[in-house]
Motif scaffolding. Structure first.
Motif, PDB file in Angstrom:
ATOM      1  N   ARG A   1       0.836  -1.210   0.000  1.00  0.00           N
ATOM      2  CA  ARG A   1       0.000   0.000   0.000  1.00  0.00           C
ATOM      3  C   ARG A   1       0.867   1.255   0.000  1.00  0.00           C
ATOM      4  NH1 ARG A   1      -2.520   2.413   4.861  1.00  0.00           N
ATOM      5  NH2 ARG A   1      -4.177   3.848   4.228  1.00  0.00           N
ATOM      6  N   ALA A   2       1.918   1.258   0.806  1.00  0.00           N
ATOM      7  CA  ALA A   2       2.813   2.409   0.841  1.00  0.00           C
ATOM      8  C   ALA A   2       3.540   2.580  -0.494  1.00  0.00           C
ATOM      9  CB  ALA A   2       3.821   2.246   1.973  1.00  0.00           C
ATOM     10  N   ALA A   3       3.938   1.471  -1.125  1.00  0.00           N
ATOM     11  CA  ALA A   3       4.620   1.541  -2.424  1.00  0.00           C
ATOM     12  C   ALA A   3       3.683   2.052  -3.513  1.00  0.00           C
ATOM     13  CB  ALA A   3       5.164   0.169  -2.791  1.00  0.00           C
ATOM     14  N   LEU A   4       2.406   1.681  -3.444  1.00  0.00           N
ATOM     15  CA  LEU A   4       1.440   2.173  -4.435  1.00  0.00           C
ATOM     16  C   LEU A   4       1.273   3.681  -4.304  1.00  0.00           C
ATOM     17  CD1 LEU A   4      -0.660   1.684  -6.648  1.00  0.00           C
ATOM     18  CD2 LEU A   4      -2.346   1.259  -4.841  1.00  0.00           C
TER      19      LEU A   4
ATOM     20  N   ASN B   1       3.560   5.783  -3.493  1.00  0.00           N
ATOM     21  CA  ASN B   1       4.709   6.359  -4.188  1.00  0.00           C
ATOM     22  C   ASN B   1       4.538   6.279  -5.700  1.00  0.00           C
ATOM     23  OD1 ASN B   1       5.891   6.890  -1.731  1.00  0.00           O
ATOM     24  ND2 ASN B   1       7.253   5.112  -1.787  1.00  0.00           N
ATOM     25  N   LYS B   2       4.063   5.141  -6.166  1.00  0.00           N
ATOM     26  CA  LYS B   2       3.929   4.932  -7.612  1.00  0.00           C
ATOM     27  C   LYS B   2       2.931   5.911  -8.226  1.00  0.00           C
ATOM     28  CE  LYS B   2       3.020   1.244 -10.985  1.00  0.00           C
ATOM     29  NZ  LYS B   2       4.338   1.301 -11.653  1.00  0.00           N
TER      30      LYS B   2
ATOM     31  N   LEU C   1      -0.618  12.250  -2.329  1.00  0.00           N
ATOM     32  CA  LEU C   1      -0.320  12.893  -1.059  1.00  0.00           C
ATOM     33  C   LEU C   1      -0.878  12.086   0.102  1.00  0.00           C
ATOM     34  CD1 LEU C   1      -1.000  16.656  -1.931  1.00  0.00           C
ATOM     35  CD2 LEU C   1       1.202  15.470  -1.805  1.00  0.00           C
ATOM     36  N   GLU C   2      -2.014  11.438  -0.132  1.00  0.00           N
ATOM     37  CA  GLU C   2      -2.618  10.606   0.897  1.00  0.00           C
ATOM     38  C   GLU C   2      -2.503   9.140   0.502  1.00  0.00           C
ATOM     39  OE1 GLU C   2      -6.613  11.809   1.461  1.00  0.00           O
ATOM     40  OE2 GLU C   2      -6.101  13.794   2.261  1.00  0.00           O
TER      41      GLU C   2
ATOM     42  N   GLU D   1      -0.220  11.136  10.743  1.00  0.00           N
ATOM     43  CA  GLU D   1      -0.476  11.028   9.322  1.00  0.00           C
ATOM     44  C   GLU D   1       0.763  10.616   8.538  1.00  0.00           C
ATOM     45  OE1 GLU D   1      -1.437  13.405  11.246  1.00  0.00           O
ATOM     46  OE2 GLU D   1      -3.612  13.352  11.140  1.00  0.00           O
ATOM     47  N   ASP D   2       1.946  10.861   9.107  1.00  0.00           N
ATOM     48  CA  ASP D   2       3.184  10.511   8.416  1.00  0.00           C
ATOM     49  C   ASP D   2       3.526   9.044   8.572  1.00  0.00           C
ATOM     50  OD1 ASP D   2       3.787  13.122   7.473  1.00  0.00           O
ATOM     51  OD2 ASP D   2       4.357  13.676   9.501  1.00  0.00           O
ATOM     52  N   ASP D   3       2.813   8.323   9.424  1.00  0.00           N
ATOM     53  CA  ASP D   3       3.050   6.895   9.604  1.00  0.00           C
ATOM     54  C   ASP D   3       1.743   6.172   9.315  1.00  0.00           C
ATOM     55  OD1 ASP D   3       4.582   4.868  12.213  1.00  0.00           O
ATOM     56  OD2 ASP D   3       3.897   4.418  10.196  1.00  0.00           O
TER      57      ASP D   3
END
Length: 446
Positions: A234-237, A239-240, A244-245, A439-441
């Motif tokens: 999910r975190a990699a998506l 980035n892809k 922003l959210e 929100e950053d984690d």
């Protein structure tokens, strides 16, 4: 301590016989949530059940003309067998009739021990608690158990799905050549905003599966995956897509389906899968869970007392086993990773926790080696299996990264450590993006 008084074991035996028909079916009832979520087939069998798979060989079709030399395809069909065998399992405990005060006994609906009844005050409650804990033990052994008759834990009671699959690897039935194995490496949490390898690796794993496995023909394709992997993907998506959210988990799954050309894919995750980076893709209905509570004349029993006449033995006996029905590339695929069992059976703490206080730039994060999630100063990592771990820290421009910290985690205990980032003197704040807010984690949990 009250004086020792004899226990009417005959009366307890009669009570166990009375409760046996009710409690005999409780393990599977307790496991129903896991059974439904994991799409398991429940099979009640005596000892062994064998499935025979007919394997067709290709290569018999070709051109023909009169007078040509004819070559024949030999061994058009072959056979492979899949066995479901249940192994005898026991849950045993002993309990002293004076282990509870009258308040606890009455609160739990029992009757205090006296010279008239001379029976254990909580006989039914103990038998019921045994069955519930036993069911939880079985749940965590479903994927991680390995039968060892000299063992002493639930994970040595019977062979789980992981053990069955490891045997298929050893026999050469699961391999890259057969198309049912594909290495992916670990699905690590992104290290930068341009890192989306976890998402692409999972897309490649799904999209590289046999077209029959990716289709809905013969059943929906299921992807068994841990939360560890889903969080990294999910975190990699994010980035892809340069978002922003963070995308929702449902949005992440929809992207996986579309990008891997697998529209009917269902994501299966459950605590019984453990924690790690193993992913399995298969057709619905391939996992069998075998059980037999008829292995003994009584599923639950109360047995003769020990040297202390107030000690009573409680005994539960059944048999369990697992089976992967088929491993052909049209119906099954697995990667090169493994998972670690999360054993949360019972109510007493069997795991530990760790937290790190960081002195230095705002937003600097720590993590455990082998774990994907990065945590901020003061956050906890919960549910750690007892053992040794290494705390690591993310690099921050302008600061010297703290040295790794080796810790030992024990059951029921918290580990707290402190680490400091020292400025290098190179200028700049060196603070990573984000202000250290939740929100950053993006990951759920502690």
């Amino acid at each position: 301590m009250p004086a020792n008084r004899p226990v009417n074991v005959d009366g307890l035996q009669k009570a166990a016989v009375k409760y046996d028909p009710v409690l005999r079916h409780l393990p599977v009832f307790m496991l129903m949530e896991a059974i439904r979520t994991l799409h398991l087939n429940v099979r009640q069998i005596d000892m062994k059940q064998v499935l025979t798979h007919v394997r067709r060989h290709s290569g018999g079709t070709g051109p023909y003309r009169p007078g040509m030399d004819i070559t024949y395809k030999n061994d058009l069909i072959g056979y492979e067998h899949s066995e479901l065998t249940v192994a005898e399992t026991v849950f045993k405990t002993k309990d002293n009739v004076h282990n509870y005060d009258d308040v606890d006994v009455q609160y739990l609906g029992g009757k205090p021990v006296d010279d008239v009844t001379k029976r254990h005050p909580l006989e039914f409650q103990i038998l019921q608690a045994m069955v519930k804990t036993h069911a939880e033990d079985i749940m965590f052994a479903l994927f991680h158990g390995e039968r060892n008759e000299e063992g002493s834990t639930a994970l040595t009671a019977f062979d789980g799905f992981g053990c069955q699959i490891d045997a298929l690897f050893s026999d050469g039935k699961v391999s890259a050549a057969r198309g049912n194995y594909a290495p992916t490496g670990a699905f690590t949490y992104p290290e930068s905003e341009t890192d989306y390898s976890a998402y692409e690796n999972l897309c490649d794993f799904i999209g590289g599966a046999h077209p029959m496995l990716r289709s809905n023909i013969g059943g929906n394709p299921l992807l068994y995956v841990t939360e560890t992997v889903l969080i990294a993907v999910r975190a990699a998506l994010r980035n892809k897509l340069r978002l922003l959210e963070y995308p929702s988990m449902q949005q992440t799954i929809e992207h996986l389906r579309e990008d891997s050309l697998c529209p009917g894919l269902q994501i299966i995750t459950h605590i019984a899968l453990g924690q790690g980076h193993r992913v399995m893709m298969m057709k619905d209905g391939l996992l069998d869970f075998g059980w037999n509570t008829q292995k003994a004349s009584q599923f639950i029993q109360v047995r003769n007392p020990f040297e202390d006449p107030n000690d009573v033995q409680f005994w539960l006996q059944a048999a369990y086993g697992t089976r992967l029905q088929d491993w052909h590339e049209k119906v099954f695929r697995i990667n090169d990773q493994t998972n670690e069992c999360l054993n949360l059976a019972g109510d007493y703490a069997a795991t530990g926790a760790v937290t790190v206080t960081i002195e230095g730039p705002a937003g600097a994060k720590w993590y455990l080696d082998g774990f994907s999630r990065r945590r901020q100063s003061g956050q906890y990592l919960l549910g750690l299996t007892p053992g040794n771990y290494t705390i690591k820290f993310e690099a921050v421009d302008g600061y010297v990264t703290p040295a790794d910290i080796t810790i030992s985690v024990t059951a029921g205990a918290d580990v707290s450590k402190t680490a400091a980032y020292e400025p290098t003197g190179g200028g700049g704040s060196g603070a990573p993006e984000g202000d250290g807010s939740p929100e950053d984690d993006p990951e759920p949990g502690a």
